[in-house]
Design an enzyme around this catalytic site. Structure first.
Site, PDB file in Angstrom:
ATOM      1  N   GLY A  30      98.455 -66.558 120.084  1.00  0.00           N
ATOM      2  CA  GLY A  30      98.473 -65.368 118.999  1.00  0.00           C
ATOM      3  C   GLY A  30      97.503 -64.248 119.169  1.00  0.00           C
ATOM      4  O   GLY A  30      97.280 -64.053 120.376  1.00  0.00           O
TER       5      GLY A  30
ATOM      6  N   LEU B 129      98.691 -61.308 119.746  1.00  0.00           N
ATOM      7  CA  LEU B 129      99.591 -60.794 120.900  1.00  0.00           C
ATOM      8  C   LEU B 129      99.390 -59.514 121.144  1.00  0.00           C
ATOM      9  O   LEU B 129      99.055 -58.568 120.369  1.00  0.00           O
ATOM     10  CB  LEU B 129     101.184 -60.921 120.377  1.00  0.00           C
TER      11      LEU B 129
ATOM     12  N   GLY C 115     101.154 -58.075 127.122  1.00  0.00           N
ATOM     13  CA  GLY C 115     101.328 -59.350 128.181  1.00  0.00           C
ATOM     14  C   GLY C 115     102.261 -60.105 127.655  1.00  0.00           C
ATOM     15  O   GLY C 115     103.307 -60.713 128.227  1.00  0.00           O
ATOM     16  N   HIS C 116     102.021 -60.718 126.307  1.00  0.00           N
ATOM     17  CA  HIS C 116     102.757 -61.782 125.722  1.00  0.00           C
ATOM     18  C   HIS C 116     104.130 -61.157 125.256  1.00  0.00           C
ATOM     19  O   HIS C 116     105.339 -61.955 125.579  1.00  0.00           O
ATOM     20  CB  HIS C 116     102.226 -62.252 124.215  1.00  0.00           C
TER      21      HIS C 116
ATOM     22  N   LYS D 276      98.051 -63.879 134.695  1.00  0.00           N
ATOM     23  CA  LYS D 276      96.611 -63.525 134.602  1.00  0.00           C
ATOM     24  C   LYS D 276      95.779 -64.940 134.761  1.00  0.00           C
ATOM     25  O   LYS D 276      94.731 -65.210 134.950  1.00  0.00           O
ATOM     26  CB  LYS D 276      96.492 -63.014 133.265  1.00  0.00           C
ATOM     27  N   ASP D 277      96.458 -66.029 133.918  1.00  0.00           N
ATOM     28  CA  ASP D 277      95.683 -67.275 134.000  1.00  0.00           C
ATOM     29  C   ASP D 277      96.581 -67.962 134.992  1.00  0.00           C
ATOM     30  O   ASP D 277      97.233 -69.128 134.769  1.00  0.00           O
ATOM     31  CB  ASP D 277      95.996 -68.048 132.435  1.00  0.00           C
TER      32      ASP D 277
ATOM     33  N   SER E 205      93.651 -61.057 124.885  1.00  0.00           N
ATOM     34  CA  SER E 205      93.360 -61.242 123.319  1.00  0.00           C
ATOM     35  C   SER E 205      91.963 -60.952 123.258  1.00  0.00           C
ATOM     36  O   SER E 205      91.433 -60.547 122.149  1.00  0.00           O
ATOM     37  CB  SER E 205      93.844 -62.420 122.711  1.00  0.00           C
ATOM     38  N   ARG E 206      91.031 -61.585 123.967  1.00  0.00           N
ATOM     39  CA  ARG E 206      89.563 -61.382 123.832  1.00  0.00           C
ATOM     40  C   ARG E 206      89.093 -59.737 124.124  1.00  0.00           C
ATOM     41  O   ARG E 206      87.959 -59.519 123.820  1.00  0.00           O
ATOM     42  CB  ARG E 206      88.979 -62.240 124.968  1.00  0.00           C
TER      43      ARG E 206
HETATM   44  O1  PAF Z   1      97.390 -69.255 127.759  1.00  0.00           O
HETATM   45  C1  PAF Z   1      97.317 -69.696 126.497  1.00  0.00           C
HETATM   46  O2  PAF Z   1      97.515 -68.881 125.468  1.00  0.00           O
HETATM   47  C2  PAF Z   1      97.048 -71.162 125.957  1.00  0.00           C
HETATM   48  O3  PAF Z   1      96.342 -71.621 127.118  1.00  0.00           O
HETATM   49  C3  PAF Z   1      98.370 -71.863 125.914  1.00  0.00           C
HETATM   50  C4  PAF Z   1      99.273 -71.996 127.037  1.00  0.00           C
HETATM   51  C5  PAF Z   1      99.160 -71.294 124.823  1.00  0.00           C
HETATM   52  C6  PAF Z   1      98.056 -73.348 125.514  1.00  0.00           C
HETATM   53  O4  PAF Z   1      97.389 -73.275 124.249  1.00  0.00           O
END
Ligand code: PAF
Length: 279
Positions: free
Chosen positions: A30, A32, A35-36, A148-149, A185-186
């Site tokens: 959430g 958002l 990126g999302h 990004k992750d 989000s942070r």
């Molecule tokens: O990348 C994220 O936002 C979280 O690590 C995920 C993949 C939704 C799992 O909680």
């Protein structure tokens, strides 16, 4: 667009749609941002249905304060997803996702014991627990993750290879603010002054591409760490140049045809991570 808060409610919908429909899935926590939404738009283009989950997964937080301060705004998220063309939001409670003690545990040798795995013990186990449960509930054909992750994306690809062989995992490029800061989000937790300095990570990663001609990976890592500290970053956790496929550290440029730089650093009390291909 429909919102399901119960697993059974979602499953009833999932059972009703044609077995030949393609279902794209974007898991999120959430709050958002673009990126999302870019993941959602890609899914909308490529599939018959797009499902987005919103669940702040307590199991993947190794820091209580980070969990408590994690930003949330359900009403805004729902409006943004409607606008982006999402079909279904799956938004379970903690009790719905974890009705009993969690017994499963995951390990991804070589992928989860470096970088984030070292500085956030238990984090990737928590991510794998929730993502595997979500995949079993949502039953997607394709699932989308932001690079990004990057380390998370690699681990999810491995999880899918082991447990969900028919599922396609798609990694999408990082979406950045105008000054280069990776969307996260942070970021809202940065003060005005911190926000002005936050683009240093992007600037330095971009500079690393040029420095590569003259300097070794270790020299670049050291240089960037010094520059971040001089720019006011409170703490640099790691600066690591690793191979994009194996995540093994690159000691000499000839060791990897796909070197990638990974950074985790604290600006005030916000932890920022980012990465970039160095080719
Ligand atoms: O990348 C994220 O936002 C979280 O690590 C995920 C993949 C939704 C799992 O909680």
């Amino acid at each position: 667009m429909r919102v399901f808060r119960s697993i059974q409610g979602y499953k009833n919908w999932r059972n009703e749609i044609s077995t030949s429909s393609k279902l794209g899935f974007v898991p999120t926590m959430g709050f958002l941002h673009e990126g999302h939404l870019s993941l959602v738009r890609n899914s909308v283009q490529e599939n018959n249905y797009t499902v987005v989950s919103i669940f702040v997964n307590p199991v993947q937080f190794n820091n209580r304060e980070d969990l408590e301060k994690y930003p949330r705004n359900e009403t805004r998220d729902i409006a943004m997803l409607e606008e982006a063309g999402c079909d279904i939001i799956f938004m379970p409670s903690i009790e719905e996702m974890y009705p009993e003690e969690i017994t499963e545990s995951y390990s991804f040798p070589a992928l989860d014991d470096v970088m984030e795995g070292v500085f956030r013990p238990g984090h990737f186990n928590g991510v794998a627990v929730v993502v595997a449960r979500l995949f079993k509930i949502i039953l997607p054909n394709i699932s989308y993750f932001g690079k990004k992750d990057y380390q998370q994306y690699m681990i999810i690809k491995e999880l899918a290879r082991q447990q969900f062989p028919d599922l396609i995992i798609k990694g999408m490029e990082t979406i950045r603010e105008k000054d280069g800061l990776a969307m996260s989000s942070r970021n809202v937790r940065l003060s005005v002054v911190e926000r002005e300095n936050a683009d240093m990570i992007f600037q330095l990663m971009t500079r690393a591409k040029k420095l590569k001609e003259e300097f070794s990976p270790a020299e670049i890592e050291k240089h960037i760490a010094n520059m971040l500290v001089n720019a006011g970053f409170a703490k640099v956790e790691y600066i690591q140049i690793s191979d994009a496929d194996t995540l093994e550290p690159v000691h000499q440029w000839k060791d990897s045809s796909k070197p990638r730089i990974f950074i985790a650093a604290w600006l005030g009390n916000v932890r920022l991570i980012d990465n970039m291909e160095l080719i």
